[in-house]
Design a protein around this motif. Structure first.
Motif, short mmCIF file in Angstrom:
data_model
loop_
_atom_site.label_atom_id
_atom_site.label_comp_id
_atom_site.label_asym_id
_atom_site.label_seq_id
_atom_site.Cartn_x
_atom_site.Cartn_y
_atom_site.Cartn_z
N LEU A 110 0.83 -1.20 0.00
CA LEU A 110 0.00 0.00 0.00
C LEU A 110 0.87 1.25 0.00
O LEU A 110 1.92 1.27 0.63
CB LEU A 110 -0.90 0.04 1.24
N VAL A 111 0.41 2.27 -0.71
CA VAL A 111 1.03 3.59 -0.67
C VAL A 111 0.08 4.45 0.17
O VAL A 111 -1.05 4.73 -0.22
CB VAL A 111 1.20 4.18 -2.08
N VAL A 112 0.55 4.86 1.35
CA VAL A 112 -0.27 5.62 2.30
C VAL A 112 -0.02 7.10 2.05
O VAL A 112 1.12 7.55 2.02
CB VAL A 112 0.07 5.23 3.76
N LEU A 113 -1.11 7.87 1.93
CA LEU A 113 -1.03 9.28 1.60
C LEU A 113 -2.00 10.07 2.47
O LEU A 113 -2.88 9.49 3.12
CB LEU A 113 -1.34 9.50 0.12
N THR A 114 -1.82 11.38 2.47
CA THR A 114 -2.74 12.23 3.24
C THR A 114 -3.34 13.31 2.37
O THR A 114 -2.74 13.76 1.38
CB THR A 114 -2.02 12.91 4.42
N LEU A 115 -4.54 13.70 2.74
CA LEU A 115 -5.24 14.87 2.21
C LEU A 115 -5.80 15.60 3.42
O LEU A 115 -6.67 15.06 4.11
CB LEU A 115 -6.40 14.48 1.30
N GLY A 116 -5.29 16.77 3.70
CA GLY A 116 -5.71 17.44 4.93
C GLY A 116 -5.29 16.57 6.10
O GLY A 116 -4.19 16.09 6.16
N GLY A 117 -6.20 16.32 7.00
CA GLY A 117 -5.90 15.46 8.13
C GLY A 117 -6.33 14.03 7.92
O GLY A 117 -6.23 13.21 8.83
N ASP A 118 -6.84 13.69 6.74
CA ASP A 118 -7.34 12.34 6.47
C ASP A 118 -6.26 11.50 5.78
O ASP A 118 -5.49 12.01 4.97
CB ASP A 118 -8.59 12.40 5.59
N TRP A 119 -6.27 10.21 6.12
CA TRP A 119 -5.28 9.27 5.58
C TRP A 119 -5.96 8.30 4.62
O TRP A 119 -7.02 7.75 4.92
CB TRP A 119 -4.62 8.51 6.71
N PHE A 120 -5.32 8.11 3.47
CA PHE A 120 -5.83 7.21 2.44
C PHE A 120 -4.69 6.33 1.96
O PHE A 120 -3.53 6.56 2.29
CB PHE A 120 -6.38 8.02 1.24
N ALA A 121 -5.03 5.33 1.15
CA ALA A 121 -4.00 4.47 0.55
C ALA A 121 -4.49 3.99 -0.81
O ALA A 121 -5.70 3.86 -1.04
CB ALA A 121 -3.69 3.28 1.45
N PHE A 122 -3.54 3.74 -1.69
CA PHE A 122 -3.77 3.07 -2.97
C PHE A 122 -3.00 1.76 -2.94
O PHE A 122 -1.96 1.66 -2.27
CB PHE A 122 -3.25 3.89 -4.15
N HIS A 123 -3.46 0.78 -3.72
CA HIS A 123 -2.67 -0.44 -3.89
C HIS A 123 -1.37 -0.05 -4.58
O HIS A 123 -1.37 0.67 -5.58
CB HIS A 123 -3.42 -1.47 -4.74
N GLY A 124 -0.26 -0.53 -4.05
CA GLY A 124 1.06 -0.17 -4.55
C GLY A 124 1.31 -0.56 -5.99
O GLY A 124 2.06 0.11 -6.70
N GLY A 125 0.67 -1.63 -6.45
CA GLY A 125 0.84 -2.07 -7.84
C GLY A 125 0.28 -1.09 -8.85
O GLY A 125 0.61 -1.16 -10.03
N LYS A 126 -0.55 -0.18 -8.40
CA LYS A 126 -1.16 0.82 -9.30
C LYS A 126 -0.33 2.10 -9.36
O LYS A 126 -0.56 2.94 -10.20
CB LYS A 126 -2.58 1.17 -8.82
N VAL A 127 0.62 2.25 -8.43
CA VAL A 127 1.44 3.46 -8.37
C VAL A 127 2.82 3.15 -8.94
O VAL A 127 3.54 2.32 -8.41
CB VAL A 127 1.56 3.97 -6.91
N ARG A 128 3.15 3.80 -10.05
CA ARG A 128 4.43 3.54 -10.70
C ARG A 128 5.58 4.32 -10.08
O ARG A 128 6.71 3.87 -10.05
CB ARG A 128 4.35 3.91 -12.19
N GLU A 129 5.28 5.55 -9.63
CA GLU A 129 6.36 6.42 -9.15
C GLU A 129 5.77 7.53 -8.29
O GLU A 129 4.62 7.93 -8.47
CB GLU A 129 7.06 7.03 -10.37
N VAL A 130 6.57 8.02 -7.35
CA VAL A 130 6.19 9.16 -6.53
C VAL A 130 7.11 10.32 -6.91
O VAL A 130 8.34 10.20 -6.80
CB VAL A 130 6.33 8.85 -5.02
N LEU A 131 6.52 11.41 -7.36
CA LEU A 131 7.29 12.58 -7.80
C LEU A 131 7.14 13.71 -6.78
O LEU A 131 6.08 13.87 -6.18
CB LEU A 131 6.77 13.08 -9.14
N PRO A 132 8.19 14.52 -6.63
CA PRO A 132 8.02 15.72 -5.81
C PRO A 132 7.12 16.70 -6.56
O PRO A 132 6.86 16.53 -7.75
CB PRO A 132 9.44 16.26 -5.68
N ASP A 133 6.67 17.72 -5.87
CA ASP A 133 5.87 18.75 -6.53
C ASP A 133 6.68 19.31 -7.69
O ASP A 133 7.88 19.56 -7.58
CB ASP A 133 5.55 19.86 -5.52
#
Length: 172
Positions: A33-56
């Motif tokens: 899982l790739v765990v991420l935040t939006l505001g104060g809420d925490w979400f995740a996507f299945h890691g197999g769907k995320v190819r790369e994490v880029l900075p802003d």
């Protein structure tokens, strides 16, 4: 005959450990899982769907796009769209400084997804993902796969395939 003469291996191991509990199967399927935040809420996507994490990075606006599409970015010569997850999930606009763009592929679509922050990439046992609670907002129920606990926080696992399919259909 010894005390352990007619016992199974599991029973012998339990006696040696001093307990009578079941032996845990350590070969349980794991989910990345790739765990991420939006505001104060925490979400995740299945890691197999995320190819790369880029900075802003600079996003170039395209006229006529839906409000949730921020524009396009250049990733090593490939042009990728960027969708604002805040907008898709109905959050107010947030601070872009320090945000991240996840390059994702799901439902036959590739796109960047802007999130506030990426907290962790982790493996969790499949059994740790619980069914979503009934209290989830109606507009989010179709895209929520389940709930997992991470660092004492509740993390909502989102269905990126459904999110992208709805986006392509103009529902997001």
């Amino acid at each position: 005959m010894t005390e352990t003469g007619n016992l199974s291996l599991d029973q012998i191991l339990a006696l040696k450990r001093g307990d009578s509990g079941p032996v845990v199967n350590v070969d349980e399927p794991q989910v990345k899982l790739v765990v991420l935040t939006l505001g104060g809420d925490w979400f995740a996507f299945h890691g197999g769907k995320v190819r790369e994490v880029l900075p802003d990075c600079p996003v170039f606006y395209l006229p006529g796009c839906p409000s949730s599409m921020e524009g396009v970015i250049n990733v090593r010569g490939d042009i990728e769209t960027v969708i604002g997850l805040r907008s898709v999930l109905g959050y107010p606009p947030g601070e872009e400084a320090g945000s991240r763009i996840l390059l994702c592929q799901a439902a036959g679509m590739r796109s960047g997804v802007r999130v506030d922050a990426v907290e962790e990439v982790m493996d969790v046992p499949q059994s740790a993902i619980q069914a979503p609670p009934h209290t989830i907002a109606e507009n989010r129920k179709p895209i929520v796969l389940g709930i997992v606990t991470f660092g004492g926080r509740q993390v909502t696992l989102l269905d990126l395939d459904r999110l992208f399919a709805d986006y392509r259909a103009g529902l997001a």
